[in-house]
Design a protein around this motif. Structure first.
Motif, PDB file in Angstrom:
ATOM      1  N   THR A 220      75.489  -2.005  10.285  1.00  0.00           N
ATOM      2  CA  THR A 220      75.874  -0.935  11.202  1.00  0.00           C
ATOM      3  C   THR A 220      77.342  -0.620  10.977  1.00  0.00           C
ATOM      4  N   THR A 221      77.653   0.670  10.985  1.00  0.00           N
ATOM      5  CA  THR A 221      79.022   1.074  10.681  1.00  0.00           C
ATOM      6  C   THR A 221      79.314   2.409  11.362  1.00  0.00           C
ATOM      7  N   THR A 222      80.476   2.973  11.073  1.00  0.00           N
ATOM      8  CA  THR A 222      80.851   4.289  11.598  1.00  0.00           C
ATOM      9  C   THR A 222      80.910   5.281  10.445  1.00  0.00           C
ATOM     10  N   ASP A 223      80.170   6.351  10.563  1.00  0.00           N
ATOM     11  CA  ASP A 223      80.186   7.410   9.561  1.00  0.00           C
ATOM     12  C   ASP A 223      80.893   8.619  10.174  1.00  0.00           C
ATOM     13  N   TRP A 224      80.866   9.751   9.509  1.00  0.00           N
ATOM     14  CA  TRP A 224      81.556  10.949  10.002  1.00  0.00           C
ATOM     15  C   TRP A 224      80.734  12.188   9.689  1.00  0.00           C
ATOM     16  N   ASP A 225      81.031  13.227  10.443  1.00  0.00           N
ATOM     17  CA  ASP A 225      80.430  14.527  10.192  1.00  0.00           C
ATOM     18  C   ASP A 225      81.495  15.581  10.464  1.00  0.00           C
ATOM     19  N   ARG A 226      81.376  16.738   9.809  1.00  0.00           N
ATOM     20  CA  ARG A 226      82.339  17.800  10.021  1.00  0.00           C
ATOM     21  C   ARG A 226      82.204  18.365  11.444  1.00  0.00           C
ATOM     22  N   ALA A 227      83.361  18.567  12.099  1.00  0.00           N
ATOM     23  CA  ALA A 227      83.396  19.132  13.445  1.00  0.00           C
ATOM     24  C   ALA A 227      84.274  20.378  13.443  1.00  0.00           C
ATOM     25  N   TYR A 228      83.881  21.365  14.249  1.00  0.00           N
ATOM     26  CA  TYR A 228      84.573  22.656  14.260  1.00  0.00           C
ATOM     27  C   TYR A 228      84.990  22.994  15.691  1.00  0.00           C
ATOM     28  N   PRO A 229      86.230  22.650  16.052  1.00  0.00           N
ATOM     29  CA  PRO A 229      86.707  22.897  17.424  1.00  0.00           C
ATOM     30  C   PRO A 229      86.635  24.356  17.856  1.00  0.00           C
ATOM     31  N   PHE A 230      86.701  25.289  16.901  1.00  0.00           N
ATOM     32  CA  PHE A 230      86.660  26.716  17.242  1.00  0.00           C
ATOM     33  C   PHE A 230      85.276  27.318  17.031  1.00  0.00           C
ATOM     34  N   GLY A 231      84.266  26.472  16.924  1.00  0.00           N
ATOM     35  CA  GLY A 231      82.909  26.973  16.776  1.00  0.00           C
ATOM     36  C   GLY A 231      82.703  27.725  15.477  1.00  0.00           C
ATOM     37  N   ASP A 232      82.108  28.912  15.573  1.00  0.00           N
ATOM     38  CA  ASP A 232      81.787  29.710  14.385  1.00  0.00           C
ATOM     39  C   ASP A 232      82.967  30.532  13.864  1.00  0.00           C
ATOM     40  N   THR A 233      84.098  30.495  14.562  1.00  0.00           N
ATOM     41  CA  THR A 233      85.243  31.294  14.141  1.00  0.00           C
ATOM     42  C   THR A 233      85.644  30.952  12.707  1.00  0.00           C
ATOM     43  N   LEU A 234      85.655  31.954  11.854  1.00  0.00           N
ATOM     44  CA  LEU A 234      86.021  31.818  10.439  1.00  0.00           C
ATOM     45  C   LEU A 234      85.030  30.927   9.668  1.00  0.00           C
ATOM     46  N   GLY A 235      83.851  30.706  10.256  1.00  0.00           N
ATOM     47  CA  GLY A 235      82.903  29.743   9.700  1.00  0.00           C
ATOM     48  C   GLY A 235      82.544  29.955   8.247  1.00  0.00           C
ATOM     49  N   SER A 236      82.270  31.211   7.858  1.00  0.00           N
ATOM     50  CA  SER A 236      81.808  31.450   6.491  1.00  0.00           C
ATOM     51  C   SER A 236      82.905  31.238   5.461  1.00  0.00           C
ATOM     52  N   ILE A 237      84.176  31.321   5.869  1.00  0.00           N
ATOM     53  CA  ILE A 237      85.279  31.108   4.931  1.00  0.00           C
ATOM     54  C   ILE A 237      85.623  29.632   4.811  1.00  0.00           C
ATOM     55  N   LEU A 238      85.489  28.894   5.892  1.00  0.00           N
ATOM     56  CA  LEU A 238      85.773  27.458   5.837  1.00  0.00           C
ATOM     57  C   LEU A 238      84.811  26.762   4.881  1.00  0.00           C
ATOM     58  N   GLY A 239      83.580  27.259   4.817  1.00  0.00           N
ATOM     59  CA  GLY A 239      82.596  26.672   3.906  1.00  0.00           C
ATOM     60  C   GLY A 239      81.849  25.534   4.553  1.00  0.00           C
ATOM     61  N   ASN A 240      80.933  24.943   3.817  1.00  0.00           N
ATOM     62  CA  ASN A 240      80.171  23.813   4.347  1.00  0.00           C
ATOM     63  C   ASN A 240      80.103  22.688   3.332  1.00  0.00           C
ATOM     64  N   VAL A 241      79.648  21.539   3.815  1.00  0.00           N
ATOM     65  CA  VAL A 241      79.589  20.318   3.020  1.00  0.00           C
ATOM     66  C   VAL A 241      78.141  19.848   2.965  1.00  0.00           C
ATOM     67  N   SER A 242      77.727  19.339   1.830  1.00  0.00           N
ATOM     68  CA  SER A 242      76.355  18.840   1.702  1.00  0.00           C
ATOM     69  C   SER A 242      76.153  17.636   2.617  1.00  0.00           C
TER      70      SER A 242
END
Length: 718
Positions: A220-242
């Motif tokens: 058992t460990t701690t993993d991470w996921d991308r978080a977006y404090p501003f929601g969808d704002t600028l979402g398509s430019i920030l990009g995404n991660v697999s």
């Protein structure tokens, strides 16, 4: 008597020879054993006790993204995670046994298990049934080595019926075991593989932690996921991660494996996440595992601590970005309530520092359907660099400057704005007949005729009422496109984002199309190109490369604090337009008149602005092919606007693009409504920050940096 003596002495001699041979053999044996024990003993002992050092890389969280004022835009959210690490000697049976134990403690999503994996598991779970799928005749061939293991197995896979799989699919426990087993079997030996990191319940995490001794390889460990404090704002430019499940995309696998990535590493897939993958990915933790000959891990040693990815500070001002996005949404919804706007579904805004190329806001919205089929406004910021349109009269500044450059006109030259009657064509005229006007007046009121007569002169033609129009279109098209490209029109701007489009040049070169080109109704341009074009005019003729990343910073552990600067992106001048300074200033004045003087086409929207803007509006007839089945599509109007302010010392430039705004000859001026509110938002934000003492790292520092860059460019003779 002598004979007897000889006989007695003969027997002992043979015995002595026998003893001697035996002695020699034993001596050789003893020497050989001694050699093995004394000389090679340590080597054999080491072979028996042989260990192997294997270094593996453990992933680390990605770097964060901040806006220009230090606000976190993209963060890493911690997740409870359950992992599995298999040894080199771990068997399938051992993994399956552990999976069966783990399935009693956690719930797994079984919806995405491929059919092939279900069939493989079915064969493992029901070996007798799988064996019965092969006929006796086929088994005999197998014994006779006429069929291979692989062929027999494929026959079993092919003969498993859907009804057989339904038995497995209806067994929830078996499916969860399969889901866990798939995770176990997907990673490299000695490399932790995430089994579950989404929606891990606290009780699941706790009970697995308590039973680790009975779950070999599980942790058992701690993993991470991308978080977006501003929601969808600028979402398509920030990009995404697999995702950790998808890992590296197949088409990029070899490239990343060569760079020391693992198959299940998460990587940037689009826009900023992709463009700055090397910066954001981070430095993996290196762990050395010491294993014995069987592959069992004897000890683990940390070779080097991991370090999360470097942080990016963007040029974006998120306070401004949010306001711009809301302005677009409000104006589009309002326009949609008016007639003849059924095809309006998108709008774009670029806000840019014309002297540094820093993008302060990159906003785009598109009307579409959500998962429930409800009409919603979606982020489409990426359309600023990937989609292109006919932009209309906004390009007339470039047309006038090309006229100066080629000698077709000189500053102050006048033309008669009149309807043009060309043989074989419909009458061509401006939106209103203006009589004799000069170049500044032509920009102020957006005269089409002035532009057409300028291009006719440029192409060595002569307008004769009711006569044919004979032009050197080939050379003139090339000249105009080459000059337009110096401003960024029809060429990539160089923005630090992938997938930038260059627009589409028309392929035909008829005289009438050359006239259309002069007023922005032939070639297509992207919104970011419009922003670079107007910035080039605003700053005195320097095409500055737009960029969205301002700084790369060293990551630090404190929450949301910026580390030391590693690299600061400096303004980059791509070229100086081949124009006289006074020509540029004259077009700047024409743009000022558009928004501030008399009957300029945008004075009703901008004359009252205290920040004294300059700019140019554009309306282009285009065609919409989305749902129209006709050959030519539905005629629609594209609306555009380019502007900078203040007109005497520009610190901000904007480009607004509203494709397919309305059908027919008139409709809402969405471009001007958006443009005025965006400029208001910029200067209001600046004023509020100044009054509260919270001014960002903006205008003064930017202007100083950009002035230095332009001066350096002048000194280098570019």
């Amino acid at each position: 008597m002598n004979k007897k003596k000889k006989k007695k002495t003969h027997v002992p001699f043979r015995l002595n020879m026998l003893f001697f041979v035996v002695f020699v053999l034993f001596s050789v044996l003893i020497l050989r054993l001694g050699e093995l024990q004394i000389v090679f003993g340590d080597d054999f002992k080491r072979e028996i006790e042989r260990t192997e050092d294997i270094t593996v890389n453990n992933p680390v969280p990605r770097g964060k993204m901040y806006d220009r004022n230090g606000k976190v835009i993209v963060d890493n959210s911690p997740l409870n995670a359950i992992t599995y690490t298999k040894n080199q000697s771990t068997t399938q049976e051992e993994m399956l046994k552990t999976a069966e134990k783990l399935a009693k403690f956690i719930e797994m999503d079984t919806k995405k298990i491929p059919v092939r994996d279900k069939k493989d598991f079915w064969i493992m779970k029901y070996p007798e049934k799988a064996k019965a799928l092969i006929t006796k005749k086929e088994w005999n061939k197998y014994k006779q080595k006429k069929l291979t293991d692989k062929e027999i197995y494929q026959m079993q896979i092919d003969r498993i019926e859907n009804d057989d799989l339904k038995i497995l699919e209806n067994d929830k426990e078996a499916m969860e075991i399969l889901a866990i087993y798939r995770k176990f079997n997907s990673g490299y030996a000695l490399t932790p593989q995430i089994v579950k990191n989404k929606d891990v319940k606290p009780e699941e995490f706790a009970i697995v932690s308590e039973n680790l001794e009975n779950l070999p390889g599980v942790d058992t460990t701690t993993d991470w996921d991308r978080a977006y404090p501003f929601g969808d704002t600028l979402g398509s430019i920030l990009g995404n991660v697999s995702s950790s499940e998808a890992g590296i995309p197949k088409e990029q696998l070899s490239k990343y494996l060569a760079r020391d990535y693992s198959r299940n590493d998460r990587v940037g897939q689009s826009y900023i996440e992709l463009k700055y993958e090397d910066v954001l990915h981070g430095q993996k933790a290196k762990v050395k595992n010491v294993t014995d000959k069987s592959g069992k891990v004897l000890s683990t040693e940390v070779v080097s601590e991991g370090k999360r990815g470097k942080d990016l500070v963007l040029t974006i001002d998120m306070d401004l970005q949010k306001q711009v996005e809301k302005i677009i949404e409000d104006e589009m919804w309002d326009a949609k309530r008016k007639p003849n706007t059924s095809l309006l579904d998108r709008a774009f805004v670029v806000v840019m520092n014309p002297k540094t190329g820093e993008i302060l806001s990159l906003a785009g919205k598109q009307i579409g359907k959500d998962k429930e089929g409800k009409t919603v406004m979606k982020d489409f910021a990426g359309g600023n660099i990937t989609s292109s349109y006919n932009v209309g009269s906004a390009v007339k500044g470039a047309t006038i400057l090309t006229g100066y450059k080629t000698g077709a006109i000189s500053p102050g030259d006048t033309q008669l704005d009149e309807p043009l009657v060309i043989k074989g064509t419909q009458v061509k005229k401006s939106w209103k007949t203006f009589g004799r006007i000069n170049d500044l007046r032509a920009l102020q009121v957006s005269s089409n005729v002035y532009m057409w007569k300028t291009v006719i002169e440029m192409a060595h033609g002569r307008y004769v009422p009711n006569g044919p129009l004979i032009l050197d279109t080939e050379k003139t098209f090339n000249t105009m496109r080459q000059t337009f490209s110096q401003f960024g029109l029809g060429t990539r701007t160089g923005i630090d984002l992938p997938n930038e489009a260059s627009g589409f040049p028309g392929s035909e070169k008829k005289p009438g199309l050359l006239l259309d080109f002069a007023i922005g109704q032939y070639d297509t341009y992207t919104p970011i190109q419009l922003a670079q074009y107007v910035s080039t005019i605003a700053n005195g003729g320097y095409r500055v490369q737009p960029h969205i990343v301002k700084e790369i910073r060293e990551p630090i552990m404190e929450n949301n604090e910026l580390g030391p600067i590693i690299e600061e992106m400096q303004p980059k001048v791509l070229n100086r337009v081949d124009m006289k300074e006074q020509w540029i200033k004259r077009v700047q004045e024409g743009f000022r008149m558009v928004m501030q003087v008399g009957d300029g086409t945008a004075t009703s929207y901008f004359k009252s602005a205290s920040y004294h803007p300059a700019g140019k509006t554009g309306t282009a007839q285009a065609f919409y092919y989305g749902s129209d089945k006709s050959k030519y599509g539905t005629p629609v109007m594209n609306l555009s606007l380019v502007s900078f302010a203040p007109s005497d010392n520009p610190e901000v430039a904007i480009a607004v693009m509203v494709p397919w705004a309305y059908q027919g000859n008139s409709g809402p001026s969405v471009n001007n409504l958006i443009g005025r509110k965006v400029l208001d938002a910029y200067f209001d934000l600046k004023k509020n920050r100044s009054s509260t003492g919270k001014s960002s790292t903006t205008e003064q520092q930017q202007t100083e940096n950009s002035t230095d860059a332009i001066q350096n460019n002048q000194q280098s003779g570019q």
